[in-house]
Design a protein around this motif. Structure first.
Motif, short mmCIF file in Angstrom:
data_model
loop_
_atom_site.label_atom_id
_atom_site.label_comp_id
_atom_site.label_asym_id
_atom_site.label_seq_id
_atom_site.Cartn_x
_atom_site.Cartn_y
_atom_site.Cartn_z
N ALA A 77 2.01 -3.63 9.86
CA ALA A 77 3.37 -3.34 11.49
C ALA A 77 3.05 -3.43 12.17
O ALA A 77 4.11 -4.74 12.78
CB ALA A 77 3.89 -2.38 10.92
N ASP A 106 -0.19 -0.38 6.54
CA ASP A 106 -0.73 1.00 7.55
C ASP A 106 0.13 0.39 8.85
O ASP A 106 0.74 -0.82 9.09
CB ASP A 106 -2.80 0.88 8.28
N ILE A 107 -0.38 1.55 10.00
CA ILE A 107 1.13 0.71 11.24
C ILE A 107 -0.04 -0.82 12.08
O ILE A 107 0.84 -1.40 12.84
CB ILE A 107 0.52 2.23 12.08
N THR A 134 7.88 -2.61 15.72
CA THR A 134 6.30 -1.76 14.84
C THR A 134 6.78 -0.70 14.14
O THR A 134 6.80 -0.45 12.80
CB THR A 134 5.69 -1.61 15.13
N LEU A 135 7.78 0.26 14.65
CA LEU A 135 7.87 1.39 13.74
C LEU A 135 9.17 1.29 12.76
O LEU A 135 9.00 2.06 11.56
CB LEU A 135 8.25 2.47 15.04
N PHE A 167 7.68 0.05 10.30
CA PHE A 167 6.89 0.61 9.39
C PHE A 167 7.69 1.74 8.77
O PHE A 167 7.52 2.07 7.01
CB PHE A 167 5.76 1.35 9.87
#
Length: 132
Positions: free
Chosen positions: A43, A39-40, A22-23, A26
């Protein structure tokens, strides 16, 4: 005298891999032109969708393109990653990829960032409580 080498590589738990993915998605969206993540949460959804695709769709694509992958010494896997990213972009709202080349560059950045974050996460997991 006998020497024993014990090389065990433990796979991080799914939730750690999902967080790193995810990070990575992003962060890579900020440095890749033509890729936008809302947005996160988007992601996170992309990470879930791509983890499902990596188990189902990607092995089929690798099998179908095996001769090309072998001839290019595995570099064609970036093309497969780009195709999977384009498919995910069609399915996930809040995730836009403008072209194949953007998806290819995004795939490269995601791999790079993910590798760094996975190495960092493994180093944190190996620390003993004495270091704090």
């Amino acid at each position: 005298m006998k020497f024993r080498f014990n090389f065990t590589i433990s796979e991080p738990p799914f939730h750690i891999r999902l967080a790193v993915s995810t990070l990575s998605f992003f962060l890579a969206s900020y440095i890749t032109p033509g890729v936008e993540l809302r947005d996160i949460l988007a992601a996170f959804i992309v990470a879930l969708v791509l983890s499902i695709f990596n188990v189902t769709v990607k092995p089929l694509l690798i099998l179908l393109t095996l001769p090309v992958t072998l001839i290019t010494f595995g570099i064609f896997l970036f093309v497969i990653n780009a195709i999977v990213i384009l498919i995910a972009a069609e399915l996930v709202s809040g995730f836009e990829v403008s072209s194949f080349w953007s998806a290819l560059l995004y795939s490269f950045f995601v791999s790079l960032i993910s590798g760094i974050l996975h190495a960092f996460a493994q180093n944190i997991g190996k620390r003993s409580p004495d270091h704090f």
